[in-house]
Design an enzyme around this catalytic site. Structure first.
Site, PDB file in Angstrom:
ATOM      1  N   GLU A  26      -4.472 -20.068  14.347  1.00 40.22           N
ATOM      2  CA  GLU A  26      -5.917 -19.958  14.606  1.00 40.22           C
ATOM      3  C   GLU A  26      -6.694 -20.867  13.655  1.00 40.22           C
ATOM      4  OE1 GLU A  26      -3.746 -17.369  14.458  1.00 40.22           O
ATOM      5  OE2 GLU A  26      -3.794 -17.076  16.627  1.00 40.22           O
ATOM      6  N   GLN A  41       3.505 -21.918  -6.333  1.00 35.10           N
ATOM      7  CA  GLN A  41       2.058 -21.996  -6.102  1.00 35.10           C
ATOM      8  C   GLN A  41       1.467 -20.590  -6.117  1.00 35.10           C
ATOM      9  OE1 GLN A  41       0.294 -24.564  -2.777  1.00 35.10           O
ATOM     10  NE2 GLN A  41       0.314 -22.563  -1.831  1.00 35.10           N
ATOM     11  N   GLU A  73       0.416 -32.577   0.974  1.00 37.12           N
ATOM     12  CA  GLU A  73       1.433 -31.809   1.700  1.00 37.12           C
ATOM     13  C   GLU A  73       1.480 -32.284   3.153  1.00 37.12           C
ATOM     14  OE1 GLU A  73       2.711 -27.163   1.897  1.00 37.12           O
ATOM     15  OE2 GLU A  73       0.602 -27.651   1.893  1.00 37.12           O
ATOM     16  N   SER A 121       6.604 -18.335  -2.762  1.00 36.78           N
ATOM     17  CA  SER A 121       8.025 -18.635  -2.632  1.00 36.78           C
ATOM     18  C   SER A 121       8.487 -19.268  -3.932  1.00 36.78           C
ATOM     19  CB  SER A 121       8.290 -19.549  -1.438  1.00 36.78           C
ATOM     20  OG  SER A 121       7.551 -20.719  -1.548  1.00 36.78           O
ATOM     21  N   SER A 152      -2.533 -17.791  -2.670  1.00 37.53           N
ATOM     22  CA  SER A 152      -2.889 -16.679  -1.772  1.00 37.53           C
ATOM     23  C   SER A 152      -2.947 -15.343  -2.507  1.00 37.53           C
ATOM     24  CB  SER A 152      -1.852 -16.555  -0.657  1.00 37.53           C
ATOM     25  OG  SER A 152      -1.857 -17.704   0.133  1.00 37.53           O
TER      26      SER A 152
END
Lengths: 376, 398
Positions: free
Chosen positions: B368, B118, B236, B153, B121
């Site tokens: 958070e 993926q 997911e 990853s 990010s």
């Protein structure tokens, strides 16, 4: 039979029926009236629960005028009664006396006593040393002697629903060991002193017996076994009651922080408040899992009952205390007033956390059953 | 054998089909790609997918049944074959790819022969993923992509990637993203291992320099990448609850084993800490089970987001406890070598897990962010004020 955590349509309907009943007939204004009344509850309302909507005998076999549905159904009712903080002998009658009677072998006694408890016409309680959450046989202080029938003598400082009970089931010491007796509320030599309780919605009384006539129900291991079973049932029922109260406090708190505006926006938009609410939800959801697991384990025998009940009681007590304390904090100054709801729930939570064993006492037993067993 | 399209496959059919596959291809002796290929061809990989694409058009609730047959026959938990492929990509392909692409890519995805990673990010876009800066610009019948991705990853082992890139910087951030799939062998892609706290490199940085992506590898409309990405994040989450864990399994097992192995270090304070950890683990396990039952009845609650948050925080607390139980031994670790074998056994595995556990509250949504999600999505609390709301992406301060 449904699998664990599967709430079938009947249970879902039962829950909404009880919730609607409580909203209509025991709104908070009435709860406040009842809690400040002398008796502490409205006997007519309790009768309606038993007779009109028939939700007090769900775990009692049909032979004794119960519904024989099971403990899960009864737990869902207690969950909703706890959410509405309905005043009444939930602890003494539903959680303690009824499971004790159901566990007895004496058919006549069961036929005599259970039907009027199921219908809500009578209320009862159990007098036995269960302060740690399990029966402490050495702490039985009532003496029973046989002399023109059985007579009981002794004092107990705190008995749940002790003043209201039409029947007191009493674990007492005979010359042959422990035995369980039934004492009528109007028996000679029975003195009951109502106590002012931290949680006004849940009453207690000091009870003393002076050569009080009593009816023998069971003796020896049968009597002990019935009381031990009741302690387990009462632990998981208090656990689901705690979940019901905690969920209600969470709902009320979320509604409050969503409308209360400071600094030009609802306070619930601030992360400090939002994250605290998220933590309360987590506390409710994990406690719900532990509490209902305990209920299912006792109903279906799918887990070690001591472990499941201890886990349920510890998790739900701590959750309810955290959630109701959080509710006070998140209501701000209103949370500290008599007029606000949170203190009612905070007092119930504090009381549940000290009734039938503290969280630490239950955790200690859970540790004994898990960690110590592994190391031994 | 494919089922007649007129019958809805039921539990018996799924179970019988699974039993037949494991009987014909014993999981313990069949090479993994062959086993998973047979599993796919029989429609057991994703039972709710169409026939011919690894499914049986059955109810998704029957997947755990098939997986259990595989497990009981000694086979792998299927998703471990291609974690991102199963967890995120397959559902996206089914929803957004044309039949031809799906038919070509799903089988090797299912067998693990083509791993997926993926590329979401970025160094400047973590929690605020929608603020990402990798640009995709029209170029003939495709797109030219430039940017840097991070925390990928398996990127070094993957043949394919899903990519989120900015196609329009002049609109608010969520509206200018487009979703692509990328061949990781395309010119211009550089994968670099990213060394982490444990000394190892389980993640990568991926650099994209003028990478060409044909327009046929765009999923969803231009500018709708955020919607596509969110539809798979949902996958997911829902994939979490397929299995009831055993009591005492998961991270708490490490603490219990260590406790049993070191009676000389027992004291009442540690015992108290451990039983509280045990209770946390157990209530979380039961909550997972409750979520599974609720999901099977179609009642989705907040449980999966809660479970993610709780499991991550429990892992840290458990390994903090373990390290304290170890005492001075806890100050040692076998190696920080980048090349150390990537397994979680060995004498200092606890120390490594202790370090690794610091990531659990960061990856897949920080604690958070998870509390924001729980508060806003499940408790319906008002959203916090966002400084970048309604502003063109290019005008957001950064």
């Amino acid at each position: 039979m449904t699998q664990e955590f599967e709430f079938d349509d009947e249970i879902v309907e039962l829950r909404s029926m009880v919730r609607e009943f409580c909203a209509e007939f025991s709104p908070e204004a009435l709860v406040r009236e009842h809690m400040e009344s002398e008796l502490g509850y409205d006997p007519a309302l309790w009768r309606r629960l038993g007779t009109d909507i028939g939700v007090l005998g769900l775990a009692v076999p049909e032979a004794y005028d119960g519904d024989g549905v099971g403990l899960v159904a009864q737990a869902v009712v207690v969950d909703e009664l706890g959410a509405a903080l309905v005043c009444g002998p939930v602890l003494g009658t539903l959680a303690l006396a009824m499971p004790t009677l159901v566990a007895l072998a004496d058919e006549d006694a069961k036929r005599e006593l259970l039907p009027s408890l199921c219908s809500g016409e009578h209320v009862a309680t159990l007098v036995a040393p269960l302060a740690t959450g399990v029966l402490d046989e050495r702490a039985v202080t009532i003496e029973a002697t046989e002399n023109d029938g059985w007579r009981l003598t002794g004092e107990v400082a705190q008995v749940p629903d002790g003043a209201a009970a039409d029947t007191l089931l009493v674990l007492a010491r005979t010359s042959d060991g422990l035995a369980l007796f039934a004492v009528a509320g109007d028996a000679d030599g029975l003195t009951r002193t109502a106590l002012t309780t931290l949680d006004l919605t849940r009453r207690q009384a000091a009870v003393s017996f002076a050569a009080t006539p009593a009816q023998l129900l069971a003796s020896g291991t049968e009597a002990v076994g019935a009381v031990e079973r009741a302690a387990l049932v009462a632990s998981v029922l208090l656990a689901v009651e705690s979940v019901g109260g905690a969920q209600r406090m969470l709902d009320v708190t979320v509604a409050h922080v969503s409308t209360r505006k400071q600094f030009g926006q609802p306070v619930g938009a601030f992360q400090a408040v939002k994250h605290r609410c998220a933590n309360l939800l987590i506390a409710v959801e994990t406690a719900r899992s532990a509490a209902y697991h305990g209920v299912w384990a006792l109903q279906d025998g799918t887990d070690d009952p001591q472990l499941a009940a201890g886990l349920a009681k510890a998790a739900a007590s701590e959750s309810y205390q955290a959630v109701s304390a959080g509710a006070i904090q998140l209501h701000g100054g209103l949370g500290f007033t008599w007029e606000g709801s949170p203190h009612l729930y905070f007092k119930r939570a504090s009381t549940n956390g000290l009734t039938l064993g503290t969280a630490t006492q239950h955790l200690d037993r859970v540790a004994a059953l898990t960690l110590d067993a592994v190391s031994a | 054998m494919t089922p007649s399209p007129t019958t809805t496959p039921d539990a018996e059919l799924v179970e019988a089909t699974a039993r037949r596959v494991v009987a014909e291809h014993p999981p313990t002796s069949t090479p993994l790609p062959e086993l998973m290929g047979a599993w796919y061809d029989a429609g057991l990989t994703w039972v709710h997918f169409p026939v011919g694409l690894g499914g049986l058009e059955a109810s998704r609730a029957l997947q755990p049944l098939a997986n259990r047959v595989m497990r009981e026959a000694g086979g792998p938990e299927p998703r471990t074959v291609n974690t991102i492929g199963y967890g995120i990509v397959a559902g996206t392909i089914r929803r957004y790819a044309d039949r031809e692409f799906a038919a070509r890519r799903l089988r090797p995805l299912a067998t693990g022969e083509e791993k997926w990673c993926q590329l979401f990010s970025e160094p400047g876009a973590g929690s605020d993923l929608a603020g990402l800066a990798t640009r995709a610009v029209r170029d003939g019948d495709g797109w030219r992509v430039n940017g840097q991705k991070v925390w990928n990853s398996l990127a070094h082992l993957s043949r394919w990637a899903i990519l989120l890139a900015r196609t329009d910087p002049d609109v608010p951030k969520h509206k200018g993203l487009t979703y692509f799939v990328v061949d990781m062998q395309s010119p211009g892609i550089t994968v670099r291992p990213l060394r982490q706290i444990t000394g190892r490199a389980a993640f990568n940085e991926v650099f994209l320099d003028d990478v060409f992506i044909p327009d046929s590898q765009r999923f969803g409309e231009v500018g709708e990448g955020w919607i596509v990405a969110n539809s798979t994040l949902g996958d997911e989450r829902t994939s979490l609850g397929d299995r009831v864990a055993a009591r005492g399994s998961g991270v708490i097992a490490d603490a219990l084993a260590l406790w049993a192995a070191h009676p000389e270090r027992h004291d009442p304070v540690l015992r108290d800490r451990l039983v509280r950890l045990w209770v946390r683990a157990e209530t979380q396990r039961l909550t997972g089970d409750r979520a599974r039952v609720a999901a099977s009845k179609g009642v989705a609650g907040a449980e999966s987001a809660i479970i993610k948050l709780l499991n991550s925080e429990l892992a840290q607390a458990v390994y903090e406890f373990c390290l304290e139980l170890l005492g001075p031994e806890g100050t040692l670790i076998d190696t920080y070598s980048l090349d150390a074998p990537d397994d979680e056994s060995g004498p200092t595995a606890i120390q490594r897990k202790y370090l690794r556990s610091r990531a659990t509250t960061l990856e897949g949504g920080t604690s958070e962010i998870m509390r924001n999600v729980i508060g806003e999505r499940f408790l319906k609390l008002p959203q916090e004020l966002r400084a970048d709301k309604g502003i063109a992406w290019k005008d957001i301060p950064r």
